[in-house]
Each structure stands twice: as structure tokens, then as C-alpha cells.
Design an enzyme around this catalytic site. Structure first.
Site, short mmCIF file in Angstrom:
data_model
loop_
_atom_site.label_atom_id
_atom_site.label_comp_id
_atom_site.label_asym_id
_atom_site.label_seq_id
_atom_site.Cartn_x
_atom_site.Cartn_y
_atom_site.Cartn_z
N LYS A 24 0.85 -1.20 0.00
CA LYS A 24 0.00 0.00 0.00
C LYS A 24 0.89 1.26 0.00
CE LYS A 24 -1.75 1.50 4.05
NZ LYS A 24 -1.49 2.92 4.40
N ASN A 25 1.90 1.27 0.87
CA ASN A 25 2.69 2.48 1.06
C ASN A 25 3.74 2.71 -0.02
OD1 ASN A 25 1.13 2.99 3.22
ND2 ASN A 25 2.65 2.48 4.77
N CYS A 119 -4.95 12.32 12.64
CA CYS A 119 -5.72 11.06 12.58
C CYS A 119 -5.62 10.45 13.98
CB CYS A 119 -5.17 10.14 11.50
SG CYS A 119 -3.61 9.40 11.97
N ARG A 124 0.14 14.44 13.05
CA ARG A 124 0.58 14.18 11.66
C ARG A 124 0.77 15.49 10.88
NH1 ARG A 124 -0.98 8.82 10.41
NH2 ARG A 124 0.64 8.86 8.83
N ASP A 307 4.67 0.43 12.29
CA ASP A 307 3.45 -0.20 11.77
C ASP A 307 3.32 -1.65 12.23
OD1 ASP A 307 3.58 1.52 8.56
OD2 ASP A 307 2.97 2.15 10.56
N ARG A 399 -8.56 -0.63 4.63
CA ARG A 399 -7.68 0.38 4.04
C ARG A 399 -6.31 -0.23 3.73
NH1 ARG A 399 -7.26 5.90 7.08
NH2 ARG A 399 -5.78 6.05 5.38
C1 EPZ Z 1 4.30 6.89 6.60
O1 EPZ Z 1 3.49 7.89 7.14
C2 EPZ Z 1 3.39 5.68 6.42
N1 EPZ Z 1 2.31 6.04 5.48
C3 EPZ Z 1 2.83 5.27 7.77
O2 EPZ Z 1 2.07 4.10 7.57
C4 EPZ Z 1 3.99 4.94 8.70
O3 EPZ Z 1 3.46 4.61 9.98
C5 EPZ Z 1 4.90 6.18 8.82
O4 EPZ Z 1 5.36 6.55 7.50
C6 EPZ Z 1 6.12 5.94 9.69
O5 EPZ Z 1 6.86 4.91 9.19
C7 EPZ Z 1 2.57 6.05 4.16
O6 EPZ Z 1 3.67 5.79 3.72
C8 EPZ Z 1 1.42 6.39 3.26
P1 EPZ Z 1 6.15 10.23 8.72
P2 EPZ Z 1 4.03 9.41 7.15
O7 EPZ Z 1 6.09 11.48 7.93
O8 EPZ Z 1 4.97 9.63 6.06
C9 EPZ Z 1 6.50 13.62 11.96
C10 EPZ Z 1 0.19 2.75 7.76
O9 EPZ Z 1 -0.13 2.14 8.75
N2 EPZ Z 1 6.33 14.58 10.84
O10 EPZ Z 1 7.25 9.24 8.46
O11 EPZ Z 1 2.85 10.32 7.26
C11 EPZ Z 1 5.25 12.82 12.23
O12 EPZ Z 1 4.37 13.52 13.08
C12 EPZ Z 1 0.67 4.18 7.84
O13 EPZ Z 1 0.24 2.27 6.61
C13 EPZ Z 1 6.46 15.94 11.09
O14 EPZ Z 1 6.69 16.36 12.22
O15 EPZ Z 1 4.79 9.45 8.53
C14 EPZ Z 1 5.80 11.57 12.87
O16 EPZ Z 1 5.99 11.81 14.25
C15 EPZ Z 1 0.31 4.75 9.17
N3 EPZ Z 1 6.31 16.81 10.05
C16 EPZ Z 1 7.17 11.40 12.20
O17 EPZ Z 1 7.47 12.64 11.58
C17 EPZ Z 1 6.05 16.39 8.77
O18 EPZ Z 1 5.94 17.23 7.86
C18 EPZ Z 1 7.18 10.33 11.11
O19 EPZ Z 1 6.08 10.59 10.26
C19 EPZ Z 1 5.93 15.00 8.53
C20 EPZ Z 1 6.08 14.11 9.59
#
Ligand code: EPZ
Length: 441
Positions: A24-25, A119, A124, A307, A399
């Protein structure tokens, strides 16, 4: 949104073989990457998931042609695009819609994308996405809940991400492919899905080095061309079924997946007592006795994935001994714990650490899913609980897990989907193709 439920009778070890679906990702960013060229792209091994349906609806809303063949391959043609707009009512159901921002801005010079709300698992924010695009010369205003971005042509820039962000890295990497000059992304995410996206972009003519390391260098090019791409296997689906096999003391073989995608998960399962046989495109797992408790701490790839932490919480719930699960990525990713406690799990929460004392048996209880991976952990717990467990709000599961009940049935689980009302509007409805009601998702 469908209100189906899953009814699961616990107590049977999982035995047999299933195939793992595409990731998915990886599918979501690669569908966004199709916006970077004006020729039809073919994407194969696409999982049939609600989030993919949502992304297809989003692309179609912009005027992008998306067709689906019977083998679930997609053909995406952005040459007919007429709007650079991602509306709130779609983005609110799937935050990964933010991934269209970089490609739209880089290829068409403008984009209007709803701010993805938070969410269940956390606030996020998307500040890293926006700061990076601003450094590349984009004019970005955030008003009335929308990101309004414009730029005649992005220019390459050095970008240091102060937090490792998977979609942040992916958005900026896609934007940089058509920018003028070199972009360096430091402290980049190293997830396999980032590498899969980079490989797709390189086959489209992008010049990218270092994907999979902390430093990615992109040399902008004037245009990209179409390519065919097979999405890599879903490592989280893989990990989830590995835990299901270990939890139920079963013997399972997962096909069409790659052991090197789940190294940290395999290590923890071996520590828990599982016998693991990695093969070229498959993983065989056998658990002959009660699992031993393990301790995990989530962190960016290649460390233990966030995850997978809910699934290991379920494993520890019935393991011998005490294990801890520490979540360092998201601030609120423990909602499944209250539901597991209702099933008899002995779990204490101390800040971002869950301390889990294994019990002999869990009891069935009606439980409610709250987010994608939490709902998976409830299904896992139900597979070993005494009696029948009813898992509600499983649209969260739909999802991220393709045909979950079919795959578990194939492994001998006693599981049934109870239709909860009108089928989701997001079915892949295609003119001329009749989808049997309640067909495999
Ligand atoms: C990706 O989400 C995945 N989703 C998530 O999978 C996964 O849990 C996550 O990476 C962490 O590995 C997809 O790839 C579609 P991040 P993402 O940006 O990119 C902070 C699932 O279950 N952050 O890596 O949205 C954020 O708050 C989903 O399939 C900022 O502060 O996560 C978090 O604490 C859930 N500012 C950390 O970084 C930003 O602009 C990591 O988030 C972006 C993120």
C-alpha cells in the site's frame, strides 16, 4: 464507509500458504508519481484496498484517466489532467493524498491540496513537506484549510529534514525530479517504499542517487517519460501474517514477499521462539510452543517498524513472560491496548512504553478498531481468544489489508465478514464491469 464487522472464532493454529499483496505504502506515492509525465503509465501488483480506491478517485477528480484491468494492474494517463486540486472530503479520508502536492507543483506549477487533518495515531503535521518545497522556491500559502502552492519552475536546493519523514522524503524527491538543478535531501527516510518509488522515477528518466540511504541526491531533468512498474511486496502485511502464525502456534508459508524487507521483524520472531525459513520470494514460519515475550522499540527503517508494534503487543499479550513495546514515532499509537485489556490482556502503559505480562488465554469480547494497524492487532488477538470475537469498524482494516478474511480462511481460521450496511462508495466501479455485491475487496 462500510460498517462491516468481522466475527472470529479463536483457538485454531494457522496452517497453509497465502500470497502477499503489493505494498500500500509504495502504491500510493507511485500513483502520485504518474502526475510527473504525460504518457500512460502501467502499475502492476497493485493491492485492492480502500486507500488505493481513494487515490484513484482523487486522480480521476483531477481529470486523470485511470483504468483497471482484470489482474488489478492500473493504467494511469495524466495527459488529460485539467485540475490541480485535492478536495477536503477526499483528503480527510486518506492523509497520504498529500503526496500529489510535490508532483503537481513540479510538473504543472500549481496545486491546491486540502491540509490532511490529524488522525487517530497523532497530529501528523506536514511542515517538513511545505518547508522543503519553499526551499525549492515554491510560494505556499495555507488558508481556509487548504495548501495553495505556486511556482513557475522549482529549483534544486539542499534540504535537511529535522525529522525522518517517509512521505515527506517521497514528496520532495518527486518534486525535485523536474526542478532546475540539484536537490540534496539529508536525513531522508530509508524505507523500502522510498527505494521502490526512486526506482520507478529512475525508469521514468529521473536522475536519483542514494535512495535507501540518509542522503538522496536528485539532478532535475526537463521532463519524464512513462514506464511500467511492479509494486514491491507489502512488508507490513507480511509481518502481520508472520505474527498471526506465531501467535496461533501455526505453520505458514508466505509467497510473493521478500525476507530482506522484514529483517527486524524476523529477528524478534526468532527471539520469541519461531522457526523461520527465508526463501527467495517466500518466508516459512513455524511456532511449536507458546511464544516467549520480546521487547521492541520502534524507529525509522531499518529498525523495528512502528506499523508492526500493535501486532507485537498482541503477541506479547499471550506470550510467556513480560515484554515491552516502546513507540517513538507517533504520539498516540496505543488505542488498541484498551481493547486488548477488555479481552483480558495484562498491559500497563507508562508514557510511550507498554509493559505486557503474558496471560495463558485471552477472552473474546466485542472490540472496536480505531486505526489500521490497531485493528490488525485485534484480529490477531481474536484468533487466539476463547470463543467468538466481533471486531467492529473494520473499514480501518480494509484500508490496508487486501482480502483479509479470504487469506485467513485459506489458513484455516474461522472468520466471517458480517455486512454492516451499504457497500462503500469506493468500490472500484468501472463502466461495463459488474462487481458482485460483497465481492472480494
Ligand atoms: C508513513 O506515514 C506511512 N504512510 C505510515 O504508515 C507509517 O506509519 C509512517 O510513515 C512511519 O513509518 C505512508 O507511507 C502512506 P512520517 P508518514 O512522515 O509519512 C513527523 C500505515 O499504517 N512529521 O514518516 O505520514 C510525524 O508527526 C501508515 O500504513 C512531522 O513532524 O509518517 C511523525 O511523528 C500509518 N512533520 C514522524 O514525523 C512532517 O511534515 C514520522 O512521520 C511529517 C512528519
Amino acid at each position: 464507509m462500510n460498517m462491516d464487522k468481522l466475527l472470529i472464532e479463536g483457538g485454531r493454529p494457522l496452517e497453509g500458504e497465502i500470497r502477499i499483496s503489493g505494498a500500500k505504502n509504495s502504491t500510493l506515492p507511485i500513483l502520485a508519481a504518474c502526475l510527473l509525465c504525460k504518457e500512460p503509465m502501467r502499475i502492476g501488483n497493485v493491492p485492492h484496498l480502500q486507500d488505493v480506491t481513494t487515490t484513484i478517485e482523487l486522480l480521476r477528480l483531477m481529470g486523470v484517466e485511470v483504468t483497471i484491468d482484470e489482474r488489478m494492474s492500473l493504467e494511469v494517463d495524466a495527459s488529460s489532467i485539467r485540475r490541480y486540486f485535492a478536495p477536503y472530503d477526499l483528503v480527510k479520508t486518506m492523509r497520504a493524498s498529500i503526496l500529489v502536492l510535490g508532483p503537481l507543483l513540479s510538473h504543472f506549477g500549481e496545486a491546491e491540496v486540502s491540509l490532511p487533518g490529524g488522525c487517530a495515531i497523532g497530529v501528523r503535521p506536514v511542515n517538513l513537506h511545505l518547508d522543503g518545497l519553499r526551499r525549492m522556491g515554491a510560494e505556499i500559502r495555507v488558508e481556509e484549510g487548504y495548501i495553495r502552492a505556486r511556482c513557475s519552475r522549482l529549483r534544486g536546493a539542499p534540504i535537511l529534514m529535522d525529522t525522518v519523514s517517509v512521505t515527506g522524503t517521497e514528496n520532495l524527491m518527486m518534486a525535485a525530479t523536474l526542478a532546475d538543478g540539484q536537490t540534496i535531501i539529508d536525513n531522508a527516510a530509508r524505507e523500502p517504499e522510498v527505494i521502490d518509488l526512486a526506482n520507478c522515477l529512475i525508469h521514468m528518466g529521473a536522475r536519483i542517487e542514494g535512495a535507501g540511504t540518509h542522503r538522496i541526491m536528485i539532478e532535475g531533468v526537463p521532463r519524464l517519460h512513462a514506464t511500467d512498474h511492479e509494486v514491491l511486496p507489502d512488508r507490513i502485511e507480511t509481518g502481520t501474517y508472520l505474527v498471526a502464525a506465531a501467535l496461533t502456534r501455526g505453520h505458514v508459508c508466505l509467497r510473493d514477499t521478500r525476507p530482506e524487507l522484514v529483517g527486524s521483524v524476523l529477528e524478534k520472531l526468532r527471539e520469541s521462539g519461531a522457526e523461520i525459513e527465508p526463501r527467495d520470494n517466500a518466508i516459512e514460519i513455524r511456532m511449536r510452543k507458546r511464544p516467549r515475550a520480546v521487547s521492541v522499540r520502534t524507529a525509522p527503517y531499518p529498525a523495528f517498524p512502528t506499523d508492526m508494534q500493535a501486532q507485537f503487543t498482541a503477541l506479547n499479550a499471550i506470550a510467556e513472560g513480560t515484554g515491552t513495546v516502546t513507540e517513538t514515532i507517533f504520539e498516540n499509537r496505543f488505542m488498541h491496548i484498551h481493547e486488548l485489556q477488555r479481552m483480558g490482556a495484562d498491559i500497563q502503559l507508562e508514557g510511550n512504553m507498554a509493559i505486557i505480562r503474558g496471560v495463558e488465554r485471552l477472552q473474546s469480547a466485542p472490540v472496536i478498531a480505531t486505526d489500521l494497524r490497531a485493528s490488525a492487532s485485534l484480529v490477531l488477538a481474536a484468533l487466539v481468544a476463547e470463543g467468538q470475537t466481533l471486531v467492529d469498524r473494520i473499514y480501518h482494516i480494509d484500508r490496508g489489508y487486501e482480502c483479509i478474511e479470504e487469506k485467513l480462511l485459506q489458513l484455516g481460521a474461522r472468520i466471517r465478514r458480517l455486512p454492516g450496511g451499504p457497500r462503500s462508495s469506493g468500490e472500484w466501479i468501472q463502466p461495463g464491469v459488474v462487481h458482485a455485491v460483497g465481492s472480494a475487496r
